[in-house]
Structure formats: C-alpha cells, structure tokens
Scaffold this active site. Sequence first.
Site, PDB file in Angstrom:
ATOM      1  N   GLU A  95       0.822  -1.222   0.000  1.00  0.00           N
ATOM      2  CA  GLU A  95       0.000   0.000   0.000  1.00  0.00           C
ATOM      3  C   GLU A  95       0.855   1.271   0.000  1.00  0.00           C
ATOM      4  OE1 GLU A  95      -4.156  -1.516   2.054  1.00  0.00           O
ATOM      5  OE2 GLU A  95      -2.710  -0.455   3.313  1.00  0.00           O
ATOM      6  N   GLU A 144      -6.631  -7.749  -1.023  1.00  0.00           N
ATOM      7  CA  GLU A 144      -7.163  -7.676   0.335  1.00  0.00           C
ATOM      8  C   GLU A 144      -8.639  -7.313   0.313  1.00  0.00           C
ATOM      9  OE1 GLU A 144      -5.201  -5.146   3.126  1.00  0.00           O
ATOM     10  OE2 GLU A 144      -3.183  -5.721   2.469  1.00  0.00           O
TER      11      GLU A 144
END
Length: 684
Positions: free
Chosen positions: A150, A313
Amino acid sequence: MINTKKAKIWYGGDYNPDQWEKPVWDEDLRMFKLAGIDVVTLNVFAWAKNQPDEDTYHFDWLDEMMDKLHTDGIGVCLATSTAAHPAWMARKYPDVLQVDFHGRKRKFGGRHNSCPNSPTYRKFAARMAEKLAERYKDHPALLIWHINNEYGGAGNCYCDNCEAAFREWLKARYGTLDEVNRAWNTGFWGHTFYDWEDIVLPSGLSEEWTGANGRTETNFQGISLDYIRFHSDSLLECYKLEYEAVKKHTPDVPVTTNLMGAFKKLDYHKWAQHMDVVSWDNYPRFDTPHSYTGMMHDLMRGLKAGQPFMLMEQTPSQQNWQPYNSLKRPGVMRLWSYQAAARGADTILFFQLRRSIGACEKYHGAVIEHVGHEHTRVFRECAQLGKELAQLGDTLLDARVQAKTAILFDWENWWAVEMSSGPSIALRYVDEVHKFYDALYRSGIAADVVSVEADLSSYSLVIAPVMYMVKQGVADKLEKYVQAGGTFVTTFFSGIVDENDLVRTGGYPGELRKLLGIWAEEIDALLPDQRNRIVVSAGTPGMKPEYECGLLCDLIHSEGAEVKAVYGEDFYRGMPALTVNKFGSGEAWYVATSPEASFLQDWLSQLCASRGIKPHIPSAPEGVETTLRSKEGQDYLFVLNHNADAETVELGDRAGIDLLTGRTLKGGRAELMGHDVWIVKLDR
C-alpha cells in the site's frame, strides 16, 4: 494469466505467523485446509524480524513456513517486508525519517514511515528484496512477488533529500529554469526563479496551507501539481528498485504491489506500466454504493487494458479503522467476492487469515477469529466460498470483460481539479465520474474505466466527466476518434487548462471548442442548497420534460452545436444546458451542469441504445448487478443481488447453467435470493 501454477482462482490472504508461537502454525494450517485456502501472503511487515541490525539477516522462520505451506499444497505470495523500516535504522540513519508538511522531523513509528528519497532506505530496501529473491528463487511455493505494501499510505515527505531530488526531477522534466518559470507562471507575485537552489518544496512553510475543509490549498497550482507528480514518481522509483532486485533472480515470477482503488496520491496509470499484475485492496464502508465498488474494480482492470487483476485484500467481515465498523451480513462477503470476480479478479484474498491480539488491527476481521477455532459464522462462510472456488476450477481464469463504453479517468486531472482556486469547494472529481458510472451501472451497461492515453478505437461511446485538464495531443486524439464515428461526452468545467494548470486563452473549453461546437462564457457556482432546472427539448425520447441540476452551471453559446436542453432558472434561463455537435462521422455532447441522477440514467440509456450498446439483460431490479466475462468464445453472465430480499430478474433470452448450483436457467423470469449470485454459463 497469473494462475498458471494453480489452475483456479487463488483463495487465501495475508498471514502473519511471525506474530505467533509455532504451535499455532500447525493449527492454522489445519484450518486453512478446511477453508479451501491455497495461497498465502507472507512477510508483509517482517523487516525488523528478518534484519535485527545492519549486517544480520534471519530467515529461519520464513524458511520453515514456506516449507510447511508447500507441503500442504499452499502457494505463497511473498512480500518484501519493506513497508515499515526497523527501529534500529531510524536511530542509526535518521535520513530515513520523513519531514512533515509543517517541517517537523518524524521519529520512529507507524508504517509507510520512510522518506522515499532517502539513500539509506532505498539501499536497505533493495538489498532486502534481493536477499529474499536469492534465497527463495527456486522454492516451489513461490507464486508471485508482493513489493512493499500500500505505497503512499502515510503523509508526503518534505525533507532536504526530497527538496534536492525535486530540483533534479524538475531539471529532467523542463530542462531550463526559463521553462520552469513559464510552466509555473512565476511572474505572478514575483516568484521568478534565477537559480535552481531557490526552488523549495510547496508545504505549510511555503506555498500551501490547510483550508477550512481540511483540503490542502496552494498559491501556485503549477508548483504543487509538480510536487504531487514528483512524490508519486519518487515512490515509484522505490518500487522499481525492488522490482529489479527480485527480477534479477526470478525473471519468470510475476511482480505486483497492492494498490488502493481511487487513491489520490499516486498516478496508478503510470505505476501499472511497471507492474506485471495489478492488485488492489477493497474496503468499502457499510454504506458505500455498490456501483462505486464496481467502478473501483473496473478502474483497476482498466490499468492494464482489461487484464484480470488480483483482489489482494478484503475483510472477511469487520474493518477496524472506520468510524462505524459494521459486520458484513451473512452472505455479503461471498457476494462481494463474486462482485470482484465478475469484474475481472482472478484471486480472492483476505486481510487477514488470523486476527492479531494487539495494536490497531486486532479488531480487523479474519478468517480465524480470536476464539481460534473453525466453529464461527465467518469461518463457515469462508469455507463455503473456498469450496465453490475449487468447484469453479479454471473456468473463469483470464476471462475478459467486454465493453463498448469507456469512461476516462485521469489522476493528474483529479489533482488539478481539486487544487484549483475555484469555482466551487464542493466539486469532487471522483464523485462526478461516479455519477456517470452509476447511471450505466443501474442500466446494466458495461464500462471500462481507462486513461486518456488508452486506445479508444474499440469503443462506441467515450465519456470524460470534468475534463478540466487537456494534455498535449489529447484534443487531437478525441477529434480523430469522433471524426471516425465515435460518440464523445464531456461536461462542465472541461477544456480549461493544459498539463501545467495554465488556462488556455481564447475561450472555454479551450482545445475542445471546435469538437464540441460551443463557447463557455462564464461558470456559475451554486450554493449547496441552490438548484437550477434542465428543460429538455419537447419530444425527446425517454426523457422527462425537466430535471434538477446544481453545483456548477456553464453559461454556453452554440457555435454550431444543436441545443438539446436549456436552463430553466436565473438570468441564464434559456441558455444551453445540453448540446450535441456533429463532427465528421460522429458526435460530441456537452453536459453544461451537474444533473440529478435520473437525468443521466434516462439520457445515457437512450444514448447507448442509439449506439447499439445493450444491457446484459432486459431489466434488473434496483440493487441487482449484472456483468459479463468472456473466454474462448464462451460468455459467463454474473447476476448479483445486493438486496437482503429475493428479487425477480428478467433474463429475456439469456439461458444457461448456473455454475454454482448446476441449476438450468431457461431465460424469462427467475427468482434470485437475497445476497445471492448466479454465474451463468450462457448457451452459445
């Protein structure tokens, strides 16, 4: 295709055995089998465990877990662990620490806490990636590399290293200070630069400040726009260093990093050019429109020209960082997983597989809850999905979504729109894009979400909401597209500036003026509770006589365009609100204001029908989503019911077998249960 080593949709997620004692590992592996989990993401935040000091590396725990997973038939998405530097590094090499917007040096803490232009960080991160690649290059469990995690999730950095790197970035982009001064319009407020060292980063100490609404404001949009570009590029350089380090030893193993949908800080179109596979993390709120989640999936798919992506995710149930972290109701996790698959995902992965017991993510949902056994609702639902994905096998792998409509999405345009000093603080680029997407979604019409650099020739309809920034060559590209028979739609506040956020003089919409056949004289900003009306030309098929509009109203004059609707209120009553201009074999539409949702749904439905663009099925009730994936001449229709109650769906002549139940659907009307899904292998 990324799933060549496992001929099915990958199923699993993030696992942190480094946070647990070894007896827990074997129990987890037992439950992984029960849940049908066959891919695990390892090592995401284990840098400190792997490297306790500058010269020491310990991978024994990772060796053991890689071997255990392989023995159990589970593959590994192996992360490089570089998203949070170790404490010893911050103490010994403080250049890795970021400086914040107000000039304060951070201390160790958090994650994504490294300066992207720190030589120390770059050296140790690339070295860690290479150590891992050297060690596991021949390990049979290795399926794919997961670089960092991320990127961009923390604040930007304003340290001396970044300032020096910014000047070098500007030299590469512009060549000379004269060109920088021109691009930034530095004659304004006497900002002309005569030495590269005079240029400082835009921050709370220089050009920027935090406005009343929490949004960063700036005196010089050109300077701030280039800093955002530079920051995105700086993080991309860090990614590329690790990419090259692992590719050196594993050239045939694909590489990804998990993106975050419409994440504002990074230009994902640029990043995707350096990713073998796009992956992203999907965390909608309990009240996020299902069409918005669909748009995010389509945006991720569009980053690499329709190539299937990884859902890296999602939560099995609860999230932990939102103000109200509701449970996913029974069936919703399964439904949203299939929504991802419907729109191009070839993996279904979770964060996380086992809940941690401490720190800020201890209440984030997991396949294995704190109770530590399989006798939970969440585990049962995960096991059901795992069984179904095994049943589907390779049926859907590498299947593509076919769309005749494209929506243009541009990160640099987004940055420029929302750092503009006018005309309305309420203008949100992503919201305006979503309004158009939502109208198509509700009509069951497929849309790709692509960049302005994409090849548009295969699309019958191209929509560019709020195309404020028109980069060099884009206007010419759009003219050629329409000239050849395409239909182009754009909106208010378009064609205003170039790539440096400099206004194109000669009248709005600048370089789009000839294509659109209009001139915009003024732009009115309406207060939040103000509305105007769109009065539609009499006899327009499928349209009501009037609709509400708000936010902004362009006051336009036709220069050859046909007026299809006008404003109904204020001093500009009767001026055009919707126009169409014939251009070559095609046409270009201009929506001069932000209309209510029903206007877009009614108008776009008619526009699509006139171009031969059809919905997937004749009609679907509110809350029922449809999409289509195709592979080797075979179509697979997804029908997803986001409602809690059953709905009757009109399939028309669509008939086939539901791959999840084996039920034959013979077309016509059929009932779909609440939070349920069909994947229909359509009759040829």
